[in-house]
Write a protein that holds these residues in place. Sequence first.
Motif, PDB file in Angstrom:
ATOM      1  N   PHE A 248     -96.349   2.238  35.254  1.00 47.84           N
ATOM      2  CA  PHE A 248     -97.185   2.142  36.443  1.00 47.84           C
ATOM      3  C   PHE A 248     -97.058   3.440  37.233  1.00 47.84           C
ATOM      4  N   GLN A 249     -98.149   3.810  37.894  1.00 51.04           N
ATOM      5  CA  GLN A 249     -98.190   5.061  38.659  1.00 51.04           C
ATOM      6  C   GLN A 249     -98.636   4.774  40.084  1.00 51.04           C
ATOM      7  N   VAL A 250     -98.014   5.458  41.034  1.00 50.98           N
ATOM      8  CA  VAL A 250     -98.393   5.348  42.435  1.00 50.98           C
ATOM      9  C   VAL A 250     -98.672   6.748  42.967  1.00 50.98           C
ATOM     10  N   THR A 251     -99.456   6.820  44.023  1.00 54.19           N
ATOM     11  CA  THR A 251     -99.727   8.079  44.706  1.00 54.19           C
ATOM     12  C   THR A 251     -99.076   8.039  46.078  1.00 54.19           C
ATOM     13  N   VAL A 252     -98.265   9.046  46.371  1.00 47.69           N
ATOM     14  CA  VAL A 252     -97.582   9.154  47.656  1.00 47.69           C
ATOM     15  C   VAL A 252     -98.264  10.247  48.475  1.00 47.69           C
TER      16      VAL A 252
ATOM     17  N   GLY B 275     -97.730  14.962  60.868  1.00 48.64           N
ATOM     18  CA  GLY B 275     -98.242  14.841  62.227  1.00 48.64           C
ATOM     19  C   GLY B 275     -97.293  15.392  63.273  1.00 48.64           C
ATOM     20  N   SER B 276     -96.238  16.083  62.818  1.00 46.24           N
ATOM     21  CA  SER B 276     -95.283  16.650  63.774  1.00 46.24           C
ATOM     22  C   SER B 276     -95.753  18.032  64.217  1.00 46.24           C
ATOM     23  N   LYS B 277     -94.930  18.690  65.014  1.00 43.20           N
ATOM     24  CA  LYS B 277     -95.286  20.003  65.542  1.00 43.20           C
ATOM     25  C   LYS B 277     -94.601  21.146  64.792  1.00 43.20           C
ATOM     26  N   LYS B 278     -93.896  20.816  63.707  1.00 42.14           N
ATOM     27  CA  LYS B 278     -93.227  21.861  62.947  1.00 42.14           C
ATOM     28  C   LYS B 278     -93.477  21.656  61.459  1.00 42.14           C
ATOM     29  N   ALA B 279     -93.301  22.714  60.686  1.00 37.45           N
ATOM     30  CA  ALA B 279     -93.516  22.642  59.248  1.00 37.45           C
ATOM     31  C   ALA B 279     -92.503  21.686  58.618  1.00 37.45           C
ATOM     32  N   LEU B 280     -92.934  21.000  57.571  1.00 34.12           N
ATOM     33  CA  LEU B 280     -92.114  19.989  56.919  1.00 34.12           C
ATOM     34  C   LEU B 280     -91.902  20.367  55.456  1.00 34.12           C
ATOM     35  N   ASP B 281     -90.652  20.546  55.069  1.00 31.36           N
ATOM     36  CA  ASP B 281     -90.298  20.831  53.678  1.00 31.36           C
ATOM     37  C   ASP B 281     -90.236  19.508  52.921  1.00 31.36           C
ATOM     38  N   VAL B 282     -91.140  19.301  51.963  1.00 28.85           N
ATOM     39  CA  VAL B 282     -91.226  18.032  51.246  1.00 28.85           C
ATOM     40  C   VAL B 282     -90.658  18.115  49.838  1.00 28.85           C
ATOM     41  N   SER B 283     -89.948  19.191  49.528  1.00 29.72           N
ATOM     42  CA  SER B 283     -89.439  19.369  48.165  1.00 29.72           C
ATOM     43  C   SER B 283     -88.370  18.341  47.812  1.00 29.72           C
ATOM     44  N   THR B 284     -87.794  17.668  48.807  1.00 30.50           N
ATOM     45  CA  THR B 284     -86.783  16.639  48.526  1.00 30.50           C
ATOM     46  C   THR B 284     -87.343  15.225  48.655  1.00 30.50           C
ATOM     47  N   ALA B 285     -88.653  15.086  48.765  1.00 33.83           N
ATOM     48  CA  ALA B 285     -89.277  13.765  48.864  1.00 33.83           C
ATOM     49  C   ALA B 285     -89.373  13.170  47.461  1.00 33.83           C
ATOM     50  N   LEU B 286     -88.334  12.459  47.060  1.00 30.94           N
ATOM     51  CA  LEU B 286     -88.247  11.909  45.704  1.00 30.94           C
ATOM     52  C   LEU B 286     -88.126  10.388  45.778  1.00 30.94           C
ATOM     53  N   PRO B 287     -89.147   9.637  45.389  1.00 32.57           N
ATOM     54  CA  PRO B 287     -89.067   8.180  45.459  1.00 32.57           C
ATOM     55  C   PRO B 287     -88.199   7.602  44.350  1.00 32.57           C
ATOM     56  N   ASP B 288     -87.497   6.521  44.681  1.00 32.05           N
ATOM     57  CA  ASP B 288     -86.730   5.746  43.703  1.00 32.05           C
ATOM     58  C   ASP B 288     -87.399   4.394  43.550  1.00 32.05           C
TER      59      ASP B 288
ATOM     60  N   ASP C  63     -91.701  -6.577  34.909  1.00 31.54           N
ATOM     61  CA  ASP C  63     -92.726  -5.598  35.258  1.00 31.54           C
ATOM     62  C   ASP C  63     -93.820  -6.158  36.153  1.00 31.54           C
ATOM     63  N   HIS C  64     -93.644  -7.375  36.657  1.00 34.13           N
ATOM     64  CA  HIS C  64     -94.694  -7.969  37.478  1.00 34.13           C
ATOM     65  C   HIS C  64     -94.571  -7.554  38.944  1.00 34.13           C
ATOM     66  N   GLU C  65     -93.468  -6.924  39.294  1.00 30.11           N
ATOM     67  CA  GLU C  65     -93.272  -6.496  40.675  1.00 30.11           C
ATOM     68  C   GLU C  65     -92.459  -5.206  40.670  1.00 30.11           C
ATOM     69  N   MET C  66     -92.718  -4.370  41.671  1.00 35.75           N
ATOM     70  CA  MET C  66     -92.004  -3.095  41.757  1.00 35.75           C
ATOM     71  C   MET C  66     -91.660  -2.808  43.206  1.00 35.75           C
ATOM     72  N   GLN C  67     -90.534  -2.154  43.392  1.00 36.95           N
ATOM     73  CA  GLN C  67     -90.101  -1.722  44.726  1.00 36.95           C
ATOM     74  C   GLN C  67     -89.874  -0.219  44.711  1.00 36.95           C
ATOM     75  N   LEU C  68     -90.324   0.460  45.760  1.00 34.73           N
ATOM     76  CA  LEU C  68     -90.183   1.915  45.837  1.00 34.73           C
ATOM     77  C   LEU C  68     -89.584   2.287  47.184  1.00 34.73           C
ATOM     78  N   GLU C  69     -88.614   3.205  47.168  1.00 35.79           N
ATOM     79  CA  GLU C  69     -87.923   3.625  48.385  1.00 35.79           C
ATOM     80  C   GLU C  69     -87.914   5.155  48.455  1.00 35.79           C
ATOM     81  N   MET C  70     -88.234   5.699  49.625  1.00 38.40           N
ATOM     82  CA  MET C  70     -88.253   7.154  49.763  1.00 38.40           C
ATOM     83  C   MET C  70     -88.288   7.562  51.232  1.00 38.40           C
TER      84      MET C  70
END
Length: 281
Positions: free
Chosen positions: A190-194, A199-212, A257-264
């Motif tokens: 299964f595939q999800v799109t993140v 919306g903050s006032k400073k640049a955001l480094d997303v290189s560590t945004a890794l979902p489990d 495989d009927h249910e999935m949980q994602l944390e990030m």
Amino acid sequence: MTMPTNTPGPNPWGPPPGMPGMPPPFPQEPRNGLGVAALVIGIVGLLVALVPFLFWLGAVLGVLALVFGIIGIGKAGKGEATNKGSAVTGVVTGALAVVVSIVWVAVLATAVKDVADEIEKETEKLESATTAPAAPGSDSSDSPEQTAPAALAFGQSHTYPDGVKVTVSKPRAYKPDQFAAGHGKGNSAFQVTVTIVNGSKKALDVSTALPDASDAEGAPADAIFDGSDATEMFQGTVLPGKQAKSDFAFSLPAGADHEMQLEMAPKILEYDDVIWTGKTK
């Protein structure tokens, strides 16, 4: 008749004829070994002390150069050596090697202390977040500890106080290609799109945004990587007002495989993890 006169003969105990006296003793060779050793070891010790993580060896060589140099200077003062300059240079370079090594120790100690302080600060933040009162003026001893935010359904968004918003789409069936890694035989993919909106006032480094992800039984789900970009990691920085999207695919075993949980979280250590959950079929 003339009688011969008695003339004294040569002294049998004196030096042989033609040798007026005993030869002077041979001059003693100068003992310059310690001065040379101090010079060489001092120079090598100073060079080694300048190399990170080898400064301890530079300190050892520096101490040896100091000892040899001091002894060499003493021998030169007694006339037993002729290279006092080499010994003095060895003492100077050895002392510098020791000083440089001490500086390295101070630098590393400061760096370790700074890291320990940062870890302590992060720990205090986590402890204060879990023990903060549920409402102003309420007693934390009478209320349960603060827990992670309630799980969201796939397709919903979570907005952090600074305006950063994260959305995880509903899982969709995915067919890994022949080059896929992380997908077991008989499993369901299964595939999800993140989507991360800054919306903050400073640049955001997303290189560590890794979902489990985990399956219906709570077991960790393997991420799938293939030649068709089943999983495409976040990279770089998102400027204020901009957004970034990435796809992530996971392999769930049959029967769970009927249910999935994602944390990030959009950035580790700075944002709390949020959980999304829901049906896959």
